[in-house]
Design a protein around this motif. Structure first.
Motif, PDB file in Angstrom:
ATOM      1  N   VAL A 194       0.841  -1.200   0.000  1.00 11.04           N
ATOM      2  CA  VAL A 194       0.000   0.000   0.000  1.00 11.04           C
ATOM      3  C   VAL A 194       0.877   1.250   0.000  1.00 11.04           C
ATOM      4  O   VAL A 194       0.656   2.192  -0.770  1.00 11.04           O
ATOM      5  CB  VAL A 194      -0.944   0.011   1.217  1.00 11.04           C
ATOM      6  N   LEU A 238       1.030   3.986  -2.906  1.00 17.78           N
ATOM      7  CA  LEU A 238       0.636   5.332  -2.510  1.00 17.78           C
ATOM      8  C   LEU A 238       1.673   6.360  -2.935  1.00 17.78           C
ATOM      9  O   LEU A 238       1.338   7.455  -3.406  1.00 17.78           O
ATOM     10  CB  LEU A 238       0.446   5.366  -0.995  1.00 17.78           C
ATOM     11  N   GLY A 296      -0.977   0.865   9.610  1.00 17.89           N
ATOM     12  CA  GLY A 296      -1.103   2.268   9.252  1.00 17.89           C
ATOM     13  C   GLY A 296       0.154   3.046   9.581  1.00 17.89           C
ATOM     14  O   GLY A 296       0.571   3.949   8.835  1.00 17.89           O
ATOM     15  N   ILE A 303       2.786   2.355   6.895  1.00 16.23           N
ATOM     16  CA  ILE A 303       2.531   3.100   5.656  1.00 16.23           C
ATOM     17  C   ILE A 303       3.064   4.528   5.777  1.00 16.23           C
ATOM     18  O   ILE A 303       3.780   5.030   4.898  1.00 16.23           O
ATOM     19  CB  ILE A 303       1.034   3.092   5.329  1.00 16.23           C
ATOM     20  N   ASP A 304       2.744   5.184   6.888  1.00 17.21           N
ATOM     21  CA  ASP A 304       3.230   6.552   7.084  1.00 17.21           C
ATOM     22  C   ASP A 304       4.749   6.596   7.198  1.00 17.21           C
ATOM     23  O   ASP A 304       5.391   7.539   6.721  1.00 17.21           O
ATOM     24  CB  ASP A 304       2.594   7.153   8.335  1.00 17.21           C
ATOM     25  N   SER A 328      -0.832  10.820   8.451  1.00 18.96           N
ATOM     26  CA  SER A 328      -2.268  10.935   8.697  1.00 18.96           C
ATOM     27  C   SER A 328      -2.564  10.583  10.149  1.00 18.96           C
ATOM     28  O   SER A 328      -1.672  10.192  10.903  1.00 18.96           O
ATOM     29  CB  SER A 328      -3.029   9.986   7.769  1.00 18.96           C
ATOM     30  N   TRP A 386      -5.947  13.709   7.280  1.00 20.31           N
ATOM     31  CA  TRP A 386      -4.788  13.223   6.527  1.00 20.31           C
ATOM     32  C   TRP A 386      -3.724  14.312   6.464  1.00 20.31           C
ATOM     33  O   TRP A 386      -3.992  15.500   6.671  1.00 20.31           O
ATOM     34  CB  TRP A 386      -5.207  12.825   5.112  1.00 20.31           C
ATOM     35  N   ASN A 419      -8.984   6.264   7.287  1.00 21.92           N
ATOM     36  CA  ASN A 419      -7.527   6.121   7.260  1.00 21.92           C
ATOM     37  C   ASN A 419      -7.075   5.302   6.053  1.00 21.92           C
ATOM     38  O   ASN A 419      -7.848   4.558   5.440  1.00 21.92           O
ATOM     39  CB  ASN A 419      -7.022   5.481   8.556  1.00 21.92           C
ATOM     40  N   ASN A 420      -5.783   5.451   5.703  1.00 19.66           N
ATOM     41  CA  ASN A 420      -5.300   4.863   4.457  1.00 19.66           C
ATOM     42  C   ASN A 420      -5.237   3.345   4.468  1.00 19.66           C
ATOM     43  O   ASN A 420      -5.119   2.728   3.413  1.00 19.66           O
ATOM     44  CB  ASN A 420      -3.928   5.446   4.075  1.00 19.66           C
ATOM     45  N   GLY A 440      -9.177   2.579   2.980  1.00 18.68           N
ATOM     46  CA  GLY A 440      -9.546   2.908   1.612  1.00 18.68           C
ATOM     47  C   GLY A 440     -11.013   3.175   1.393  1.00 18.68           C
ATOM     48  O   GLY A 440     -11.543   4.204   1.799  1.00 18.68           O
TER      49      GLY A 440
END
Length: 561
Positions: A301, A305, A347, A350-351, A369, A399, A413-414, A417
């Motif tokens: 992801v 992204l 999450g 990802i960040d 985010s 975000w 949140n990412n 989706g």
């Protein structure tokens, strides 16, 4: 294999993508619970006979490219010959699929129609879906925020058949029904996933029937090769090097005083990228662990992204990407680790991947985010009907900002989706609660040249005695800013705010609440991008006018007089 022209390739590619969307529509329209038909907590994929993604619908990104792990695992256990026409399988094992037990994958092999009566059908692919079942028989209805073992989290299935030769496996259906608190809607959602698989099988056989298997496979190979080439070009455009970022989760829900660190190391070498996650907390006592397959999905992801979000997903997408985990950590858990809240650190990952690569991709990178699903769960018996209920919903938030624009406010949140927060009307109709306040949380977005998005304030009044469970994260590592931007506000949850009975909670399991009690939830904002002093005065004035920023915050954070 014969050559194929670009036009035919593109037509077949689009047909496969549409087939996946048709599957998703079937699932959502056929489901029994609002978790699927309203919140859309599901995803589907159409796979080829070698378990590669032909098409995946919009859905939860955290399932990106890992539904095939369930069909691969089935084949590893039972052998290639296990696939038979009319069979449908189920699997929810956290250490295979990577998720919690409520996320159940239903999948079926797809066979071509034989041209002659005496010819055998040929395996041409698989149809798979994953959806959240509202209860799996865990020690608490819906799922436990304080579980310490997978055995407390409910019925663990698979890989096992639920249909054989087109007929239901009644004993397995009975097994499921006897182990969950809501058998009718649970089996209803299961049958919706079966219908989804059959839709996928119908669409793929139609595509193969129209163009022929050889042509479809040629188109697949061309699409995979083209996708891999484009992905490698994107990576090759990055400066070689090792990029690193670190953060931590608040705690594991059991030991509330000990944060759980994660360090992400991204190595770019030519046209390949590797994400090393071996430097992270050991397997936790509480339910924040996940199987390695889900960690791989999170890195995918983050990669899409940041690096190649405009390139469609298929079996060639992740050929240049490697993800390294260490067994026994919270990112590659082994039995009997608890996994109910597996997505909190995903999450964060990802960040962190975005943060690590921000210097290499400043035009693509966004500040962090608010980062987590921020779960609110109500369970009990509805006095209006006398029936038990469970309501579990994610909360939207802010975000991060990026170079050219502010972060989005009030967005899921990412990790999730296409998932939606529960509509107020649905929540109040189905469950004994009232939403008394739902609004943007001013000043929660991190100040910056471009401002982080704001979180929300969502307040509930309980209309009956019931139990409350919460899983809110990212107060220790709130949404950070980039390139001089400030952090967003952390989350805040209070029970009976402003009264002598006020309690501040972020994680709680099965807390007794009474009719008339108030729960006020404030989700975090996204990080800012660039120094706040560089934000145009007109933009700050407009933020104040729209209620996104208060007068005091405009003076304090932006120096606006």
């Amino acid at each position: 294999m014969s050559a194929i022209d670009p036009v035919t390739t593109e037509i077949i590619r689009c047909a496969l993508l549409q087939a996946a969307e048709d599957m998703n529509t079937t699932l959502i329209r056929s489901s029994y619970t609002p978790t699927i038909y309203e919140a859309k907590d599901c995803a589907v994929a159409l796979l080829d006979h070698e378990h590669n993604v032909l098409g995946q619908s919009s859905g939860l990104p955290i399932f990106l490219g890992n539904l095939e792990e369930c069909t691969r695992a089935t084949e590893r256990v039972h052998g290639r010959d296990v696939w038979q026409p009319g069979d449908v399988w189920v699997l929810n094992d956290s250490y295979i699929g990577g998720t919690h037990l409520n996320d159940v994958t239903v999948y079926a092999p797809i066979f071509s129609e034989p041209a002659e009566p005496d010819e055998a059908a040929v395996l041409i692919g698989f149809a798979a879906s994953r959806a959240h079942w509202i209860d799996m028989g865990s020690k608490d209805p819906g799922g436990s925020m304080d579980s310490t073992s997978i055995y407390q989290e409910g019925l663990r299935l698979g890989p096992i058949k639920i249909y054989e030769d087109g007929e239901p496996c009644d004993q397995v259906h009975s097994l499921i029904a006897r182990n969950v608190r809501f058998p009718e809607p649970t089996l209803g959602d299961m049958r919706a996933q079966v219908a989804c698989a059959r839709t996928g099988a119908q669409r793929l056989t139609e595509i193969v029937g129209r163009w022929g298997l050889e042509t479809v496979l040629a188109a697949r190979d061309a699409v995979f090769a083209q996708t891999e080439q484009m992905e490698r070009q994107r990576i090759a455009a990055l400066p070689d090097g090792v990029y690193e970022a670190s953060g931590c989760l608040d705690n594991d829900g059991i030991d509330l005083s000990t944060p759980l660190p994660v360090t992400v190391r991204v190595t770019v070498s030519g046209d390949r990228m590797a994400v090393d996650l071996t430097d992270c907390a050991e397997q936790a006592t509480g339910p924040v662990n996940c199987g390695a397959a889900q960690t791989v999905a999170a890195c995918r992801v983050a990669y899409k992204l940041l690096v190649s979000g405009d390139i469609p997903l298929n079996g060639g997408s992740f050929k240049p990407l490697e993800v390294v985990t260490r067994p026994g950590t919270m990112l590659a858990a082994v039995e009997p680790a608890a996994c109910q809240y597996y997505y909190s650190h995903l999450g964060l990952i990802i960040d962190l991947v975005v943060k690590a690569l921000a210097a290499a991709l400043p035009d693509n990178a966004a500040a962090a985010s608010y980062g987590d699903s921020m779960i609110v769960q109500f369970t009990g018996t509805d006095p209006r009907s006398g029936r038990p209920f469970v309501s579990q919903e994610a909360t939207v938030g802010g975000w991060g900002a990026w170079r050219t624009d502010d972060g989005e406010s009030c967005l899921i949140n990412n990790v999730n989706g296409s998932l939606r927060d529960m509509p107020v009307e649905v929540l109040e109709t189905l469950f004994p609660v009232r939403v008394t306040h739902y609004a943007i949380r001013p000043d929660s977005g991190g100040p910056g040249r471009t401002r982080g998005g704001n979180g929300v304030i969502r307040e509930y009044r309980f209309e009956a005695d019931q139990k409350l469970s919460l899983w809110w994260e990212r107060s220790t590592t709130p949404a950070w800013g980039l390139f001089g931007g400030a952090d967003g506000a952390p989350p805040l949850v209070r029970l009976n705010p402003g009264t002598p009975r006020q309690r501040t909670l972020l994680k709680a399991n099965a807390v007794d609440v009474r009719a008339g009690d108030i729960l006020r939830c404030e989700s975090g904002g996204g990080g800012g991008f660039g120094p706040a002093a560089e934000r145009p005065r007109a933009a700050v004035v407009e933020d104040v006018r729209e209620g996104l920023v208060s007068d005091d915050w405009a003076r304090t954070a932006y120096g606006l007089v």
